[in-house]
Write a protein that holds these residues in place. Sequence first.
Motif, PDB file in Angstrom:
ATOM      1  N   LEU A 199       0.844  -1.191   0.000  1.00  0.00           N
ATOM      2  CA  LEU A 199       0.000   0.000   0.000  1.00  0.00           C
ATOM      3  C   LEU A 199       0.882   1.245   0.000  1.00  0.00           C
ATOM      4  O   LEU A 199       1.611   1.510   0.950  1.00  0.00           O
ATOM      5  CB  LEU A 199      -0.903   0.002   1.234  1.00  0.00           C
ATOM      6  N   LEU A 206      -8.474   5.192   3.414  1.00  0.00           N
ATOM      7  CA  LEU A 206      -7.462   4.129   3.414  1.00  0.00           C
ATOM      8  C   LEU A 206      -7.588   3.171   4.595  1.00  0.00           C
ATOM      9  O   LEU A 206      -6.903   2.137   4.618  1.00  0.00           O
ATOM     10  CB  LEU A 206      -6.059   4.744   3.421  1.00  0.00           C
ATOM     11  N   LEU A 237      -7.887  -0.579   4.038  1.00  0.00           N
ATOM     12  CA  LEU A 237      -6.733  -1.138   3.334  1.00  0.00           C
ATOM     13  C   LEU A 237      -5.528  -1.250   4.240  1.00  0.00           C
ATOM     14  O   LEU A 237      -4.704  -2.163   4.080  1.00  0.00           O
ATOM     15  CB  LEU A 237      -6.419  -0.277   2.114  1.00  0.00           C
ATOM     16  N   ALA A 291      -2.963  -4.532   4.481  1.00  0.00           N
ATOM     17  CA  ALA A 291      -1.662  -4.389   3.819  1.00  0.00           C
ATOM     18  C   ALA A 291      -0.596  -5.247   4.495  1.00  0.00           C
ATOM     19  O   ALA A 291      -0.621  -5.472   5.710  1.00  0.00           O
ATOM     20  CB  ALA A 291      -1.235  -2.930   3.811  1.00  0.00           C
ATOM     21  N   ILE A 303       3.312  -0.928   4.089  1.00  0.00           N
ATOM     22  CA  ILE A 303       2.856   0.418   3.775  1.00  0.00           C
ATOM     23  C   ILE A 303       4.089   1.286   3.567  1.00  0.00           C
ATOM     24  O   ILE A 303       5.091   1.133   4.287  1.00  0.00           O
ATOM     25  CB  ILE A 303       1.936   0.976   4.879  1.00  0.00           C
TER      26      ILE A 303
END
Length: 260
Positions: A109, A130, A133, A137, A140
């Motif tokens: 991500l 976000l 997500l 993830a 990141i």
Amino acid sequence: MRKPCVLVFAGLDPSGGAGIQADIQAIGASGAHPLPIITALTVQDNQRVHAVHPVESAILREQVRALIERDTRIDAVKIGIVGSAANAEVIAEAIVRLRALTVNMPVVLDPVLASGHGDLLTRGDAVLALAPLRRLATLITPNLPEARALCGAGDVDAQAHLLLQEVPHVLIKGGHGDGDVIVNRWFCVDAQRRWQWPRLAGEFHGSGCTLASAIAARLAQRPDMGAAIDGAQTYTQRSLALAFAIADGQSIPDRVEELR
């Protein structure tokens, strides 16, 4: 012969410097095959973003379904701008479905909240969009302003500590810092590592997309996070060193030079 595939969610940049084109080039140059899904159409050049038009979330869902129903093997996912909270929810649903087919599939991500000049890239609250997500993830990759936006005030160590409560791996990029050396720092639960790179002259359009996609392509081929981050940084630094101009403003990383 089958090639590892990376499913990519990103916006379309008509300058060809960032977004989906950057992802396609970096993933291809890194040995994997990109499966691109456009989350937003943007009006931008190599310097500024003038408008963002999210693609309808239903279209994203149909595109993912078409790939899955053809039994397309997806080895990794890379996420750039999502365009809207509705798109983020669709992407999250896709990841859950894909992980039911491929356990521990890596998800990279890149939490792109704004352009380098502060132009917003997601309709509505980008940080809030976000949230689903971040919980899914594997890695990141915020730069310094993005880490502050996601975590609030505090130093890099404190920001990494907060992000690690949701994401197993955190790479905080130092390109927006000061000085002649850029420091990128990777954190995981039981270790951390830093890299130092000489700061190159000028500004670049799409460096973050390049790095995140190069990492995803490497993870699609070999599940070694340290090696993926290391190799992707070397590739990205070389792409920036070979960057070219299309107009005044930010230069475009040459992501395919080594293939010629």
